[in-house]
Design a protein around this motif. Structure first.
Motif, PDB file in Angstrom:
ATOM      1  N   ALA A 163       0.853  -1.189   0.000  1.00  0.00           N
ATOM      2  CA  ALA A 163       0.000   0.000   0.000  1.00  0.00           C
ATOM      3  C   ALA A 163       0.885   1.234   0.000  1.00  0.00           C
ATOM      4  N   GLN A 164       0.358   2.339  -0.501  1.00  0.00           N
ATOM      5  CA  GLN A 164       1.047   3.625  -0.485  1.00  0.00           C
ATOM      6  C   GLN A 164       0.296   4.572   0.433  1.00  0.00           C
ATOM      7  N   VAL A 165       1.047   5.326   1.249  1.00  0.00           N
ATOM      8  CA  VAL A 165       0.437   6.286   2.158  1.00  0.00           C
ATOM      9  C   VAL A 165       1.147   7.633   2.023  1.00  0.00           C
ATOM     10  N   GLN A 166       0.384   8.709   2.181  1.00  0.00           N
ATOM     11  CA  GLN A 166       0.928  10.063   2.154  1.00  0.00           C
ATOM     12  C   GLN A 166       0.835  10.653   3.549  1.00  0.00           C
ATOM     13  N   LEU A 167       1.953  11.193   4.066  1.00  0.00           N
ATOM     14  CA  LEU A 167       2.032  11.679   5.439  1.00  0.00           C
ATOM     15  C   LEU A 167       1.819  13.182   5.499  1.00  0.00           C
ATOM     16  N   ASP A 168       1.260  13.608   6.599  1.00  0.00           N
ATOM     17  CA  ASP A 168       1.122  15.044   6.883  1.00  0.00           C
ATOM     18  C   ASP A 168       2.397  15.507   7.575  1.00  0.00           C
ATOM     19  N   ALA A 169       3.486  15.553   6.803  1.00  0.00           N
ATOM     20  CA  ALA A 169       4.802  15.876   7.359  1.00  0.00           C
ATOM     21  C   ALA A 169       5.288  17.200   6.800  1.00  0.00           C
ATOM     22  N   GLU A 170       6.386  17.702   7.368  1.00  0.00           N
ATOM     23  CA  GLU A 170       6.967  18.958   6.902  1.00  0.00           C
ATOM     24  C   GLU A 170       7.530  18.767   5.493  1.00  0.00           C
ATOM     25  N   PRO A 171       7.574  19.837   4.700  1.00  0.00           N
ATOM     26  CA  PRO A 171       8.042  19.717   3.311  1.00  0.00           C
ATOM     27  C   PRO A 171       9.434  19.137   3.192  1.00  0.00           C
ATOM     28  N   ALA A 172      10.297  19.381   4.160  1.00  0.00           N
ATOM     29  CA  ALA A 172      11.680  18.894   4.068  1.00  0.00           C
ATOM     30  C   ALA A 172      11.795  17.406   4.370  1.00  0.00           C
ATOM     31  N   MET A 173      10.736  16.796   4.890  1.00  0.00           N
ATOM     32  CA  MET A 173      10.774  15.387   5.262  1.00  0.00           C
ATOM     33  C   MET A 173      10.136  14.533   4.173  1.00  0.00           C
ATOM     34  N   VAL A 174      10.339  13.224   4.319  1.00  0.00           N
ATOM     35  CA  VAL A 174       9.691  12.285   3.418  1.00  0.00           C
ATOM     36  C   VAL A 174       8.187  12.336   3.656  1.00  0.00           C
ATOM     37  N   ARG A 175       7.423  12.459   2.586  1.00  0.00           N
ATOM     38  CA  ARG A 175       5.990  12.640   2.751  1.00  0.00           C
ATOM     39  C   ARG A 175       5.164  11.503   2.160  1.00  0.00           C
ATOM     40  N   ALA A 176       5.812  10.510   1.549  1.00  0.00           N
ATOM     41  CA  ALA A 176       5.089   9.367   1.005  1.00  0.00           C
ATOM     42  C   ALA A 176       5.917   8.102   1.193  1.00  0.00           C
ATOM     43  N   LEU A 177       5.239   7.003   1.563  1.00  0.00           N
ATOM     44  CA  LEU A 177       5.901   5.738   1.839  1.00  0.00           C
ATOM     45  C   LEU A 177       5.224   4.609   1.075  1.00  0.00           C
ATOM     46  N   LEU A 178       6.012   3.584   0.766  1.00  0.00           N
ATOM     47  CA  LEU A 178       5.485   2.318   0.272  1.00  0.00           C
ATOM     48  C   LEU A 178       5.528   1.337   1.438  1.00  0.00           C
ATOM     49  N   LEU A 179       4.391   0.767   1.779  1.00  0.00           N
ATOM     50  CA  LEU A 179       4.294  -0.168   2.902  1.00  0.00           C
ATOM     51  C   LEU A 179       4.141  -1.588   2.384  1.00  0.00           C
ATOM     52  N   PHE A 180       4.725  -2.516   3.130  1.00  0.00           N
ATOM     53  CA  PHE A 180       4.669  -3.935   2.799  1.00  0.00           C
ATOM     54  C   PHE A 180       4.029  -4.665   3.971  1.00  0.00           C
ATOM     55  N   TYR A 181       2.982  -5.446   3.680  1.00  0.00           N
ATOM     56  CA  TYR A 181       2.229  -6.163   4.711  1.00  0.00           C
ATOM     57  C   TYR A 181       2.517  -7.647   4.604  1.00  0.00           C
ATOM     58  N   HIS A 182       2.983  -8.232   5.706  1.00  0.00           N
ATOM     59  CA  HIS A 182       3.304  -9.664   5.722  1.00  0.00           C
ATOM     60  C   HIS A 182       3.143 -10.187   7.148  1.00  0.00           C
ATOM     61  N   ALA A 183       2.486 -11.358   7.267  1.00  0.00           N
ATOM     62  CA  ALA A 183       2.282 -11.993   8.564  1.00  0.00           C
ATOM     63  C   ALA A 183       1.651 -11.017   9.562  1.00  0.00           C
ATOM     64  N   GLU A 184       0.662 -10.239   9.090  1.00  0.00           N
ATOM     65  CA  GLU A 184      -0.106  -9.294   9.903  1.00  0.00           C
ATOM     66  C   GLU A 184       0.771  -8.196  10.502  1.00  0.00           C
ATOM     67  N   THR A 185       1.867  -7.871   9.828  1.00  0.00           N
ATOM     68  CA  THR A 185       2.758  -6.806  10.283  1.00  0.00           C
ATOM     69  C   THR A 185       3.072  -5.894   9.102  1.00  0.00           C
ATOM     70  N   TRP A 186       3.078  -4.584   9.366  1.00  0.00           N
ATOM     71  CA  TRP A 186       3.401  -3.605   8.339  1.00  0.00           C
ATOM     72  C   TRP A 186       4.886  -3.244   8.405  1.00  0.00           C
ATOM     73  N   HIS A 187       5.482  -3.035   7.217  1.00  0.00           N
ATOM     74  CA  HIS A 187       6.891  -2.650   7.116  1.00  0.00           C
ATOM     75  C   HIS A 187       7.007  -1.509   6.106  1.00  0.00           C
ATOM     76  N   ALA A 188       7.986  -0.629   6.323  1.00  0.00           N
ATOM     77  CA  ALA A 188       8.306   0.421   5.347  1.00  0.00           C
ATOM     78  C   ALA A 188       9.270  -0.172   4.323  1.00  0.00           C
ATOM     79  N   GLU A 189       8.837  -0.202   3.053  1.00  0.00           N
ATOM     80  CA  GLU A 189       9.651  -0.815   2.004  1.00  0.00           C
ATOM     81  C   GLU A 189      10.333   0.209   1.111  1.00  0.00           C
ATOM     82  N   GLY A 190       9.742   1.392   0.943  1.00  0.00           N
ATOM     83  CA  GLY A 190      10.330   2.385   0.058  1.00  0.00           C
ATOM     84  C   GLY A 190       9.869   3.782   0.386  1.00  0.00           C
TER      85      GLY A 190
END
Length: 528
Positions: A498-525
């Motif tokens: 899944a892809q999520v967009q964060l309400d973060a400051e402009p200088a920070m990362v504002r979008a992540l790629l999440l990986f779901y496995h074994a009922e646990t979420w991980h940041a993949e990209g």
């Protein structure tokens, strides 16, 4: 009456059919009756005669080829292996007639005039060369014609084309013959031939009947070369001047070289220097002599001929193949380490003949970067510098195959396959190989999971990564990873992205790629 144009002499082409498959079988020590196919990008690029008898053809996917021939032996394409095992064939032909040139492993060319005079006729010379190849355990077919491309096509039919009869010989052949030999055509030639076939030009003679102006205005530069081939004319005019001695580049090996990997690194450096010299003179090389001298005073030399001007990568490949062949062959290998390597441009053309892409050409900065990377390889080893090749897969990490600089750019999987569940574009700009765990939460703080219907268990609202927490301004997905569903392994677990967009400051990362496995979420990209 106008005088006929001067000819450079008739040409003999010696072709070893299905050489990649022959080399793969020899490397695996298989019997001649075993069907063999060579794969590149999960598709068949060469196969043996026994495999063709079972219905295997070039272009088939691995599974289809195996379904047609269950006992098929599969090997990955390996140009280094092809060149190394072809060296005895070259030596056998060169022992009969000097002046042999290599177009690619499996295909040799040489002048017919001297061979015909020495053996009595062109037919006798062809028989003698076939016998010479047979002495090293290989099969060969010979073609003779006025022009290089015509001789290569004639070799596939074991034909001797009469003088000035090239156009008549080619006219009834299928138009696909103009693209069947990879060393004589660009990668776009297959598309050109397909277009000509759809336009109703089914024979080489149909294409030859067009005027050069019609071909150039409608189809482009590569079609002009194909048209000259169809007319049995030289693909390029002969060099108007002999190469200057100043174009020759030498490499003194200190310490002397006796290993293939060390020789390959030296060859890359030498190839880079050669093309820097050629670029300064506005020239490109079409025939290249590779020369080596050992501590014992032994001298080895081979001439490689190319239908198109050599690029730096082309030169690197040929130097690596030739050194590999010399250092690893059983008979006639050097008895002492190599102390001198030399590249000599035997034939050069104007650099305009080397048409690089508008954005794909190598400029001075690219050349400096490549030299720096090659030096790093020489210090740290061949695997120290790697480049990415687009591959097939569902996740972003699976879609990149890392290959050592200078190696064959072969992906692990075919990127053209469907790959159900593949992550949609755009791909993340940064991958996190360790996939740190995160929590994707609903508004009430409960952890979100993926249900059996492949949807979120609640509306995503927040993301927690370690001690930090952000609100979400948007999301996309989830996308189930549809793979290995037939494996009865309950521990594998359900996976999705899944892809999520964060309400973060402009200088920070504002979008992540999440990986779901074994009922646990991980940041993949991470996305820019």
């Amino acid at each position: 009456m106008a005088s006929p144009r001067p000819r450079s002499g008739r040409i003999i082409a010696v072709w070893c059919p299905d050489w990649p498959a022959v080399a793969a079988a020899a490397q695996a020590k298989l019997p001649p009756t075993r069907p063999v196919a060579v794969l590149f990008g999960n598709r068949v690029v060469a196969c043996s005669a026994t495999a063709r008898a079972e219905g295997v053809r070039r272009g088939l996917r691995r599974r289809e080829a195996q379904s047609r021939c269950p006992e098929l032996f599969l090997a990955q394409a390996d140009p280094d292996q092809d060149a190394r095992l072809f060296e005895p064939v070259f030596a056998a032909v060169d022992a009969e007639v000097p002046g042999v040139e290599v177009l690619r492993p499996g295909l040799l060319v040489l002048g017919a005039r001297g061979a015909a005079r020495y053996f009595g006729s062109e037919a006798a010379a062809a028989e003698r060369l076939i016998d010479a190849v047979a002495t090293v355990g290989a099969e060969a077919q010979v073609g003779i014609a006025d022009e290089l491309s015509t001789a290569v096509i004639a070799a596939r039919r074991s034909a001797i084309v009469p003088e000035n009869g090239g156009a008549g010989f080619l006219a009834p052949l299928p138009i696909t013959e103009l693209a069947v030999e990879p060393s004589m055509a660009t990668s776009a030639r297959v598309e050109l031939v397909d277009l000509l076939h759809r336009l109703g030009l089914r024979r080489v003679g149909d294409f030859a009947a067009l005027t050069p102006g019609e071909v150039a205005s409608r189809f482009g530069a590569d079609a002009v070369l194909a048209h000259r081939c169809a007319l049995a004319k030289p693909e390029r005019p002969p060099s108007v001047r002999p190469p200057s001695r100043e174009l020759t580049v030498d490499y003194r090996c200190d310490p002397p070289i006796d290993r293939v990997d060390a020789a390959a690194f030296a060859g890359r450096t030498l190839a880079t220097r050669l093309h820097a010299v050629l670029a300064a003179e506005g020239l490109a090389c079409t025939r290249l002599s590779i020369f080596a001298e050992t501590e014992a005073g032994e001298e080895f030399s081979r001439i490689w001929r190319c239908a198109r001007p050599l690029t730096p990568d082309d030169t690197m490949d040929r130097v690596r193949w030739q050194l590999d062949g010399w250092l690893t062959r059983r008979d006639g290998r050097p008895t002492a380490p190599i102390t001198l390597l030399r590249l000599v441009p035997v034939e050069v053309v104007a650099a305009g003949a080397l048409q690089l892409g508008l954005w794909g050409g190598e400029g001075a900065e690219d050349e400096r970067a490549r030299r720096a990377l090659v030096r790093v390889q020489g210090l740290l080893g061949g695997e120290a510098v790697r480049i990415g090749v687009l591959s097939g897969g569902r996740g972003p990490g699976e879609r990149i195959t890392m290959v050592a600089l200078g190696g064959e750019l072969v992906p692990e999987s075919d990127p053209g396959l469907p790959w159900p569940g593949r992550l949609p574009e755009p791909a993340p700009s940064v991958l996190l190989p360790h996939r740190p765990p995160v929590r994707l939460c609903a508004e009430d703080g409960t952890t979100i999971r993926i249900t059996e219907r492949a949807v979120f268990s609640a509306r995503p609202a927040r993301l927690r990564w370690g001690s930090k927490e952000w609100s979400l301004t948007g999301w996309a997905g989830p996308w189930p990873v549809d793979e290995r569903w037939w494996v009865p392994d309950a521990s594998a677990g359900f996976t999705a992205r899944a892809q999520v967009q964060l309400d973060a400051e402009p200088a920070m990362v504002r979008a992540l790629l999440l990986f779901y496995h074994a009922e646990t979420w991980h940041a993949e990209g991470l996305y820019d």
